[in-house]
Motif scaffolding. Sequence first.
Motif, PDB file in Angstrom:
ATOM      1  N   TYR A 230       2.510   1.589   3.667  1.00 19.79           N
ATOM      2  CA  TYR A 230       2.890   0.406   4.429  1.00 19.79           C
ATOM      3  C   TYR A 230       2.796  -0.849   3.563  1.00 19.79           C
ATOM      4  CZ  TYR A 230      -2.216   0.378   4.961  1.00 19.79           C
ATOM      5  OH  TYR A 230      -3.555   0.422   4.714  1.00 19.79           O
TER       6      TYR A 230
ATOM      7  N   TYR B  73       0.866  -1.162   0.000  1.00 22.93           N
ATOM      8  CA  TYR B  73       0.000   0.000   0.000  1.00 22.93           C
ATOM      9  C   TYR B  73       0.914   1.226   0.000  1.00 22.93           C
ATOM     10  CZ  TYR B  73      -4.091  -2.892   0.822  1.00 22.93           C
ATOM     11  OH  TYR B  73      -5.098  -3.813   0.676  1.00 22.93           O
TER      12      TYR B  73
ATOM     13  N   TYR C 234      -4.709  -8.090  10.307  1.00 24.48           N
ATOM     14  CA  TYR C 234      -3.588  -7.508   9.580  1.00 24.48           C
ATOM     15  C   TYR C 234      -2.522  -6.960  10.513  1.00 24.48           C
ATOM     16  CZ  TYR C 234      -7.090  -7.233   5.814  1.00 24.48           C
ATOM     17  OH  TYR C 234      -8.061  -7.511   4.888  1.00 24.48           O
TER      18      TYR C 234
ATOM     19  N   LYS D  87      -4.870  -5.265  13.545  1.00 22.21           N
ATOM     20  CA  LYS D  87      -5.830  -4.587  12.675  1.00 22.21           C
ATOM     21  C   LYS D  87      -6.916  -5.547  12.199  1.00 22.21           C
ATOM     22  CE  LYS D  87      -5.894  -1.554   8.611  1.00 22.21           C
ATOM     23  NZ  LYS D  87      -5.038  -0.995   7.532  1.00 22.21           N
TER      24      LYS D  87
ATOM     25  N   GLN E   8      -1.271 -10.106   5.916  1.00 22.23           N
ATOM     26  CA  GLN E   8      -2.621 -10.595   6.157  1.00 22.23           C
ATOM     27  C   GLN E   8      -2.549 -12.009   6.726  1.00 22.23           C
ATOM     28  OE1 GLN E   8      -6.663 -10.826   3.572  1.00 22.23           O
ATOM     29  NE2 GLN E   8      -4.870 -11.574   2.523  1.00 22.23           N
TER      30      GLN E   8
ATOM     31  N   ASP F  38       0.250  -3.923   9.686  1.00 22.97           N
ATOM     32  CA  ASP F  38       0.770  -2.956   8.722  1.00 22.97           C
ATOM     33  C   ASP F  38       2.183  -2.561   9.139  1.00 22.97           C
ATOM     34  OD1 ASP F  38      -1.720  -3.062   7.522  1.00 22.97           O
ATOM     35  OD2 ASP F  38      -2.407  -1.154   8.345  1.00 22.97           O
TER      36      ASP F  38
ATOM     37  N   GLN G 261       1.211  -4.520   4.020  1.00 17.18           N
ATOM     38  CA  GLN G 261       0.222  -5.132   4.892  1.00 17.18           C
ATOM     39  C   GLN G 261       0.375  -6.647   4.870  1.00 17.18           C
ATOM     40  OE1 GLN G 261      -4.220  -5.171   4.078  1.00 17.18           O
ATOM     41  NE2 GLN G 261      -4.064  -3.736   5.807  1.00 17.18           N
TER      42      GLN G 261
END
Length: 140
Positions: free
Chosen positions: A85, A82, A111, A102, A89, A113, A87
């Motif tokens: 950051y 992104y 998540y 997250k 998952q 980040d 990310q």
Amino acid sequence: MSDDDNTGPRLLSGGNPQIPKGEGDGPVQDYIRAMPGWKHQIGRRLDDLIGEAVPQVRKAVKWNQPFYGSGDEGYFLSFRCYTRYVQVQFLKGTSLDPVPPKASKHPEVRYLDIGQDEDVDEAQLRSWIEQASALPGEKM
């Protein structure tokens, strides 16, 4: 700039590399090589850490992001770029202890980040990777 001027994969929004889907380490390494700027080092470290924590890890690129699995079926983790950051998952993140920070719109996904100048608790990240790899994977 014309398409002829591009020397690498096209970068999608946030700098996420557009890599053809494929199974194995090759497509994942293509993705990591194409990660722009500081994100490349994060991708390299994530891939190394996952390989150290799960020596028989299975890799693939799907939906323009690397996926990591253990066993014969399913995946436990992926990551993508992104703007600010990278990310990570965790596909069954709500089953991890402690739960990654997250939330997602998907009930089980959580998540982490990682920003450019962020210090990552690698011991915690490795623990999450090990825990996640021991859970049944998500079929993709």
